[in-house]
Design an enzyme around this catalytic site. Sequence first.
Site, mmCIF file in Angstrom:
data_model
loop_
_atom_site.group_PDB
_atom_site.id
_atom_site.type_symbol
_atom_site.label_atom_id
_atom_site.label_comp_id
_atom_site.label_asym_id
_atom_site.label_seq_id
_atom_site.Cartn_x
_atom_site.Cartn_y
_atom_site.Cartn_z
ATOM 1 N N HIS A 143 0.842 -1.207 0.000
ATOM 2 C CA HIS A 143 0.000 0.000 0.000
ATOM 3 C C HIS A 143 0.876 1.256 0.000
ATOM 4 O O HIS A 143 0.591 2.228 -0.700
ATOM 5 C CB HIS A 143 -0.855 0.074 1.261
ATOM 6 C CG HIS A 143 -1.914 -0.978 1.372
ATOM 7 N ND1 HIS A 143 -1.887 -1.970 2.315
ATOM 8 C CD2 HIS A 143 -3.043 -1.173 0.655
ATOM 9 C CE1 HIS A 143 -2.952 -2.734 2.196
ATOM 10 N NE2 HIS A 143 -3.673 -2.286 1.181
ATOM 11 N N GLN A 153 -18.240 -5.290 -1.186
ATOM 12 C CA GLN A 153 -17.411 -6.249 -1.923
ATOM 13 C C GLN A 153 -17.213 -7.561 -1.155
ATOM 14 O O GLN A 153 -16.427 -8.398 -1.562
ATOM 15 C CB GLN A 153 -16.080 -5.625 -2.338
ATOM 16 C CG GLN A 153 -15.143 -5.250 -1.219
ATOM 17 C CD GLN A 153 -13.979 -4.393 -1.706
ATOM 18 O OE1 GLN A 153 -14.156 -3.235 -2.080
ATOM 19 N NE2 GLN A 153 -12.774 -4.938 -1.719
ATOM 20 N N SER A 175 0.816 -8.916 0.368
ATOM 21 C CA SER A 175 -0.631 -8.884 0.584
ATOM 22 C C SER A 175 -0.897 -8.883 2.081
ATOM 23 O O SER A 175 -0.133 -9.486 2.851
ATOM 24 C CB SER A 175 -1.254 -10.124 -0.059
ATOM 25 O OG SER A 175 -2.533 -10.368 0.474
HETATM 26 O O1 PAF Z 1 -8.052 -2.998 -3.212
HETATM 27 C C1 PAF Z 1 -8.712 -2.666 -2.235
HETATM 28 O O2 PAF Z 1 -8.218 -2.522 -1.107
HETATM 29 C C2 PAF Z 1 -10.221 -2.416 -2.376
HETATM 30 O O3 PAF Z 1 -10.767 -3.337 -3.267
HETATM 31 C C3 PAF Z 1 -10.563 -0.969 -2.768
HETATM 32 C C4 PAF Z 1 -9.982 -0.584 -4.120
HETATM 33 C C5 PAF Z 1 -10.036 -0.027 -1.712
HETATM 34 C C6 PAF Z 1 -12.070 -0.779 -2.876
HETATM 35 O O4 PAF Z 1 -12.729 -1.035 -1.672
#
Ligand code: PAF
Length: 326
Positions: free
Chosen positions: A37, A61, A222
């Site tokens: 990140h 999601q 990850s």
């Molecule tokens: O990749 C992620 O962490 C998520 O799928 C995102 C892009 C923040 C959308 O909730």
Amino acid sequence: MQVITDAKAMRRWSQAHRAAGRSVSLVPTMGYLHLGHLSLVKEALSRSDVCVVSIYVNPAQFAANEDFGTYPRDEQGDLRKLKELGVHAVFMPERLYVVEVCGDKTDGDEENLRTNSPASNSPETNSPVSNSPPETKAAHETYVTAEQLQVGLCSKTRPHFFRGVATVVAKLFNICEPDVAVFGKKDYQQLRVVQRVVRDLDFAIDVVGAPLERETDGLAMSSRNARLTADHRANALAISRGLLVLKNKVATSHRGLDEQTLANEVREIRTGITEAGGEVDYVEVCDQESLVPVKTLPAGAKAVCLVAAKFGDVRLLDNAELGGEA
Ligand code: PAF
């Protein structure tokens, strides 16, 4: 670094910077930030004057049987890491997308709704829930879908996933109004879905795919790696090893790979993962933009090999662009 929880305040922040001639970048995340990140954040900082990182565990999601409730969170750690990098704002909305969990139409019954923060009752406006207008409690029901791109690959096992991502990312784009948004190539299908949504719906945003970051031994970074046992962690290297073999083969083959050779290479990757104790979800070679599977790789052609496999109960994603980047 400003921490903003309210959508209107977020929009005002972004508009003020843009009005002052500063470009704004956005890195959407679900928090629990790791080095992968942070590399997206560095990329965003290098491409804009001011950078906002959103942290929102998006219920849209997750399927009802997935780990939304236990998704790892580390708010203080995340804020510290982002401050150290020089991020200008963090957007942490509470109820960006409210998902109806039960089949019944909800009448605002909190029991039936999944929000970002199961323990919290604060609506997006941060006002006490008892004073909020009834409509802030109702589940959302509008979704954004990239019809073709979200078919296949990860959608086979997580059919709800990409519309949840695309919908919430569209909301984040509308609220944060960035000039640039950075997504990781680790989630390759997600990146392509977001780019397609931006193109199809005319968002004036440059969506940048940042390179996949690997641990020193090759494992793709990850948040889920932390949940691997030591054995699974070691065995999971079969994924990146297999991908590297194929990538090198493509790079050194002057005549390209015919159908049989490519099929053999894909089989080798599957076998390597299975023999290491992994459970293959998919290994597919696809067009880099459309993600339509390809059967041959003519000399000079570009493609991407995408892998999803489980070690224990941890599902890992990895990929390698073949023949260069689109
Ligand atoms: O990749 C992620 O962490 C998520 O799928 C995102 C892009 C923040 C959308 O909730």
